[in-house]
Design a protein around this motif. Structure first.
Motif, PDB file in Angstrom:
ATOM      1  N   ARG A   1       0.824  -1.209   0.000  1.00 37.41           N
ATOM      2  CA  ARG A   1       0.000   0.000   0.000  1.00 37.41           C
ATOM      3  C   ARG A   1       0.860   1.260   0.000  1.00 37.41           C
ATOM      4  O   ARG A   1       0.548   2.241  -0.683  1.00 37.41           O
ATOM      5  CB  ARG A   1      -0.942  -0.010   1.201  1.00 37.41           C
ATOM      6  CG  ARG A   1      -2.137  -0.935   1.045  1.00 37.41           C
ATOM      7  CD  ARG A   1      -3.178  -0.640   2.107  1.00 37.41           C
ATOM      8  NE  ARG A   1      -2.683  -0.928   3.452  1.00 37.41           N
ATOM      9  CZ  ARG A   1      -2.832  -2.086   4.073  1.00 37.41           C
ATOM     10  NH1 ARG A   1      -3.478  -3.077   3.476  1.00 37.41           N
ATOM     11  NH2 ARG A   1      -2.373  -2.263   5.281  1.00 37.41           N
ATOM     12  N   ARG A   2       1.931   1.249   0.780  1.00 35.17           N
ATOM     13  CA  ARG A   2       2.829   2.415   0.803  1.00 35.17           C
ATOM     14  C   ARG A   2       3.473   2.634  -0.563  1.00 35.17           C
ATOM     15  O   ARG A   2       3.557   3.777  -1.038  1.00 35.17           O
ATOM     16  CB  ARG A   2       3.905   2.228   1.881  1.00 35.17           C
ATOM     17  CG  ARG A   2       3.394   2.403   3.303  1.00 35.17           C
ATOM     18  CD  ARG A   2       4.544   2.622   4.256  1.00 35.17           C
ATOM     19  NE  ARG A   2       5.442   1.487   4.262  1.00 35.17           N
ATOM     20  CZ  ARG A   2       5.343   0.437   5.084  1.00 35.17           C
ATOM     21  NH1 ARG A   2       4.342   0.385   5.947  1.00 35.17           N
ATOM     22  NH2 ARG A   2       6.204  -0.558   5.029  1.00 35.17           N
ATOM     23  N   GLU A   3       3.925   1.568  -1.190  1.00 35.63           N
ATOM     24  CA  GLU A   3       4.516   1.702  -2.526  1.00 35.63           C
ATOM     25  C   GLU A   3       3.489   2.225  -3.536  1.00 35.63           C
ATOM     26  O   GLU A   3       3.826   3.054  -4.394  1.00 35.63           O
ATOM     27  CB  GLU A   3       5.063   0.348  -2.980  1.00 35.63           C
ATOM     28  CG  GLU A   3       6.273  -0.128  -2.192  1.00 35.63           C
ATOM     29  CD  GLU A   3       6.791  -1.459  -2.695  1.00 35.63           C
ATOM     30  OE1 GLU A   3       6.206  -1.963  -3.686  1.00 35.63           O
ATOM     31  OE2 GLU A   3       7.742  -2.001  -2.109  1.00 35.63           O
ATOM     32  N   LYS A   4       2.263   1.764  -3.424  1.00 34.64           N
ATOM     33  CA  LYS A   4       1.227   2.237  -4.336  1.00 34.64           C
ATOM     34  C   LYS A   4       0.939   3.711  -4.110  1.00 34.64           C
ATOM     35  O   LYS A   4       0.761   4.478  -5.078  1.00 34.64           O
ATOM     36  CB  LYS A   4      -0.037   1.402  -4.131  1.00 34.64           C
ATOM     37  CG  LYS A   4      -1.153   1.745  -5.099  1.00 34.64           C
ATOM     38  CD  LYS A   4      -2.359   0.851  -4.886  1.00 34.64           C
ATOM     39  CE  LYS A   4      -3.481   1.190  -5.863  1.00 34.64           C
ATOM     40  NZ  LYS A   4      -4.665   0.315  -5.659  1.00 34.64           N
ATOM     41  N   GLU A   5       0.886   4.144  -2.864  1.00 33.39           N
ATOM     42  CA  GLU A   5       0.631   5.555  -2.576  1.00 33.39           C
ATOM     43  C   GLU A   5       1.761   6.435  -3.101  1.00 33.39           C
ATOM     44  O   GLU A   5       1.521   7.496  -3.683  1.00 33.39           O
ATOM     45  CB  GLU A   5       0.466   5.744  -1.074  1.00 33.39           C
ATOM     46  CG  GLU A   5      -0.809   5.132  -0.501  1.00 33.39           C
ATOM     47  CD  GLU A   5      -0.879   5.250   1.009  1.00 33.39           C
ATOM     48  OE1 GLU A   5       0.108   5.785   1.603  1.00 33.39           O
ATOM     49  OE2 GLU A   5      -1.887   4.813   1.602  1.00 33.39           O
ATOM     50  N   ILE A   6       2.998   5.981  -2.906  1.00 30.93           N
ATOM     51  CA  ILE A   6       4.138   6.751  -3.407  1.00 30.93           C
ATOM     52  C   ILE A   6       4.101   6.841  -4.929  1.00 30.93           C
ATOM     53  O   ILE A   6       4.354   7.901  -5.520  1.00 30.93           O
ATOM     54  CB  ILE A   6       5.459   6.124  -2.918  1.00 30.93           C
ATOM     55  CG1 ILE A   6       5.580   6.248  -1.387  1.00 30.93           C
ATOM     56  CG2 ILE A   6       6.657   6.778  -3.591  1.00 30.93           C
ATOM     57  CD1 ILE A   6       6.769   5.514  -0.807  1.00 30.93           C
ATOM     58  N   SER A   7       3.774   5.730  -5.573  1.00 29.17           N
ATOM     59  CA  SER A   7       3.692   5.725  -7.035  1.00 29.17           C
ATOM     60  C   SER A   7       2.581   6.644  -7.530  1.00 29.17           C
ATOM     61  O   SER A   7       2.758   7.392  -8.498  1.00 29.17           O
ATOM     62  CB  SER A   7       3.473   4.298  -7.524  1.00 29.17           C
ATOM     63  OG  SER A   7       3.307   4.259  -8.923  1.00 29.17           O
TER      64      SER A   7
END
Length: 395
Positions: free
Chosen positions: A278-284
């Protein structure tokens, strides 16, 4: 169509019986032997009985008006998707397995639901290496022993409710191995202090050590354990089926406790992985939204818009909301998207200019430019926005 017989006088014309030409169908002979065309027959019929002919013509007109005009066929007709996976089943099994190892578990699930043959291949026990390779490609933790590889992937990636037919269920209770909609979650997932009042449990506390729990956090408490009511009932009935103090009951309790401990340990790893995803998706998404906004600003500047037209500092809440919906989206800007949002951006910038003019006029009405007080003493190219805002706007 009126069908009439051709007499023997026309047999020498080379027409066999039953073979009528268009010319013969469109004409008949009168009493003198002269050929009468269809138009002549209609005129004769009108003169003989004009009322019936007019009524029939009205019926023909109404029937003609009901005819539908076929739309021109689109030359860019979409190609049918039927049969596109046929060649995939002809690929040798070794090559197919090698292709499948480069897919994600979600892709394998989608492929398994495409046809019966693919489902039979990917849902067999021999396909376990394929699922393992797909799981490792996304760095998903090891599959729990109480789940199969397809069931594990379905629990992580799919969105359907396990209790009803709701297609989108957002609540995942991974420690309980359930994905539920809001209604089913409130119905089946119950806090422990409410289960203690059930007759199925009584005074026994050991039943809670034999069933998994999902620990949810609330503002009034940091430790509330939730259980699946149906699972609690099933475990309790199974526990009561054994004789008190028997060896079978003790073994059952021990197996359930070990299973709960293993489920809790694997759940911690999976939830940590999901949080990182989820964190990687938000950053992306944030990076994509920032790149989209920068691209839109550059395109608008090429159309002779100024920095003041693109500044949202003094926008109202409605204007800011519209700007965010158009500009700060994670989707990358394409030619099609740009052509769709450009008219909306032009309209939004025009509204922004009107809003700024109204704001400047309101400020000028509140403060007289000829006033000599310290609050109104500012340079010619600046405008005071009031005591509450307490800052200057350069014009």
């Amino acid at each position: 169509m009126i069908k009439r017989k051709i007499n023997d006088g026309h047999d020498d014309a080379g027409l066999e019986e039953g073979m009528l030409t268009k010319r013969a169908k469109a004409a008949i002979e009168n009493e003198d032997g002269a050929v009468v065309r269809r138009s002549s027959r209609i005129r004769t019929k009108k003169e003989a009985n004009p009322e019936s002919v007019s009524a029939q013509s009205e019926v023909d007109k109404r029937a003609k008006g009901k005819r539908t005009v076929k739309a021109p066929m689109d030359k860019r007709r979409r190609r049918s998707k039927v049969g596109r996976l046929e060649m995939l089943m002809r690929v040798p099994i070794d090559i197919f397995c090698e292709i499948a190892t480069h897919l994600s578990p979600h892709d394998l699930l989608t492929m398994a639901r495409a046809s019966k043959s693919l489902r039979g291949l990917l849902m067999s026990k021999n396909s376990k290496p394929i699922w393992r390779a797909a799981r490792e490609s996304v760095e998903l933790p090891e599959c729990p022993t109480d789940l199969s590889e397809p069931k594990y992937a379905d629990l992580i990636y799919c969105k359907g409710c396990y209790m009803c037919d709701t297609p989108r269920a957002q609540t995942l209770h991974f420690p309980l191995r359930l994905r539920l909609c809001k209604h089913c979650s409130e119905k089946y997932i119950v806090p422990r202090h409410r289960i203690r009042g059930y007759d199925i449990v009584g005074s026994e506390e050991s039943v809670f050590n034999m069933v998994p729990y999902d620990q949810l956090y609330h503002f009034f408490s940091l430790d509330i354990k939730y259980h699946n009511v149906d699972e609690v009932k099933a475990v309790w009935e199974k526990y009561q089926s054994y004789e008190l103090g028997s060896e079978e009951r003790n073994r059952y309790v021990q197996r359930r406790k070990e299973l709960v401990q293993e489920m809790s340990a694997t759940s911690t790893k999976v939830l940590t992985w999901m949080s990182a995803q989820r964190r990687e998706k938000e950053i992306s998404q944030q990076a994509n939204a920032k790149a989209r906004e920068q691209s839109i600003r550059e395109k608008l500047k090429e159309l002779s818009y100024t920095d003041m037209d693109l500044d949202i500092t003094l926008d109202s809440a409605a204007l800011r909301s519209k700007w965010r919906k158009l500009v700060k989206e994670p989707k990358p800007i394409t030619n099609r998207i740009w052509n769709n949002i450009l008219p909306q951006l032009r309209k939004l910038i025009a509204e922004r200019r009107v809003w700024r003019e109204e704001l400047e006029q309101a400020v000028m009405d509140d403060h007289d430019t000829d006033c000599s007080c310290s609050d109104c003493n500012f340079s010619d190219n600046e405008m005071y926005l009031g005591d509450e805002d307490f800052f200057f706007l350069t014009i």
